[in-house]
Design an enzyme around this catalytic site. Structure first.
Site, PDB file in Angstrom:
ATOM      1  N   ASP A  20       0.849  -1.195   0.000  1.00 50.91           N
ATOM      2  CA  ASP A  20       0.000   0.000   0.000  1.00 50.91           C
ATOM      3  C   ASP A  20       0.880   1.239   0.000  1.00 50.91           C
ATOM      4  OD1 ASP A  20      -2.218  -1.607   0.206  1.00 50.91           O
ATOM      5  OD2 ASP A  20      -2.332  -1.447   2.399  1.00 50.91           O
TER       6      ASP A  20
HETATM    7  N1  URA Z   1      -1.130  -5.972   3.791  1.00 55.05           N
HETATM    8  C1  URA Z   1      -1.649  -4.738   3.807  1.00 55.05           C
HETATM    9  O1  URA Z   1      -2.701  -4.526   4.382  1.00 55.05           O
HETATM   10  N2  URA Z   1      -0.999  -3.755   3.198  1.00 55.05           N
HETATM   11  C2  URA Z   1       0.188  -3.937   2.568  1.00 55.05           C
HETATM   12  O2  URA Z   1       0.756  -2.976   2.038  1.00 55.05           O
HETATM   13  C3  URA Z   1       0.723  -5.221   2.565  1.00 55.05           C
HETATM   14  C4  URA Z   1       0.045  -6.231   3.175  1.00 55.05           C
END
Ligand code: URA
Length: 239
Positions: free
Chosen positions: A102
């Protein structure tokens, strides 16, 4: 990659013309005449056409990036937000990220131009291990942690068993630091899992991916994988 495609990529001929060259017996792979355009070749194979060696134009490139928050894990963004590729300079290869983090997540992200490797590393059947550090709101009790370990319902999926450790209780700020080891990679999985036990993630960092660690690499920096690390990945995904 298929031999005809390999020759086309190297600029020897169009794919169609390459198929003709192959069927005419003018192409050798490692000293053997090959007459099937669909024959698979690897970077390390020695390919000749009419006896001349074909240079491999795009060699494989594998980078390990310590992604900072604030960058999105795509090659281009329609809203012109900074992408992880903005952190990479002077590399000719057409790189793309292996899976996603993310925008607000930091940590290890591999980038490569090796499509097959990227596909395998992110395919659920290979169960590639990812280790995350999650700062969560509140302090989960043993039962909640067990729920995470056994698997929780997130949307219409029940998560696979996960490794979960409570690393630190930050009583003063009413938060806890968890280490989660997953073998799946659903979109937003860690955040969804923690939300499912009512301890939403405040900050997320990926420490490890496929046995490779971000280690001492500063945030925003990247390095090439060593030959040994690449070999390790090849073995891991059975390439
Ligand atoms: N899980 C998440 O919620 N976000 C990420 O960036 C990676 C794994």
């Amino acid at each position: 990659m298929r031999l005809a495609k390999y020759l086309a990529r190297a600029g020897v001929a169009s794919r169609r013309q390459a198929e003709v060259l192959i069927s005419e017996g003018r192409v050798e792979v490692n000293g053997q005449v090959v007459e099937k355009p669909q024959t698979l070749v690897e970077d390390q194979d020695k390919v000749t056409v009419n006896g001349s060696l074909v240079e491999n134009v795009e060699s494989k490139c594998y980078l390990l990036l310590h992604k900072p928050p604030g960058y999105i894990s795509t090659v281009k963004d329609t809203h012109n937000r900074p992408t992880v590729l903005d952190l990479i300079n002077g590399i000719e290869a057409r790189l793309y990220p292996v899976g996603r983090l993310d925008a607000d997540t930091s940590g290890i992200l591999l980038l490569t131009n090796d499509g097959e490797m990227a596909f395998r590393l992110t395919h659920p059947s290979f169960q590639v291990k990812k280790k995350y550090l999650a700062l969560v709101s509140g302090i989960p009790n043993r039962e909640s942690l067990d729920t995470l370990r056994k698997g929780v319902a997130i949307e219409n999926h029940h998560t696979a068993p996960a490794g979960v450790k409570l690393l630190e209780r930050k009583v003063q700020i009413n938060k806890a630091l968890l280490e989660l080891t997953l073998i799946e990679g659903k979109k937003g999985q860690v955040k969804k899992m923690c939300r499912a036990i009512n301890h939403p993630v405040v900050k997320l960092h990926r420490e490890e991916f496929a046995g490779l660690k971000v280690g001492e690499l500063p945030e925003g920096k990247y390095r090439f994988l060593s030959e040994q690390e690449v070999k390790w990945l090849y073995r891991l995904v059975k390439l």
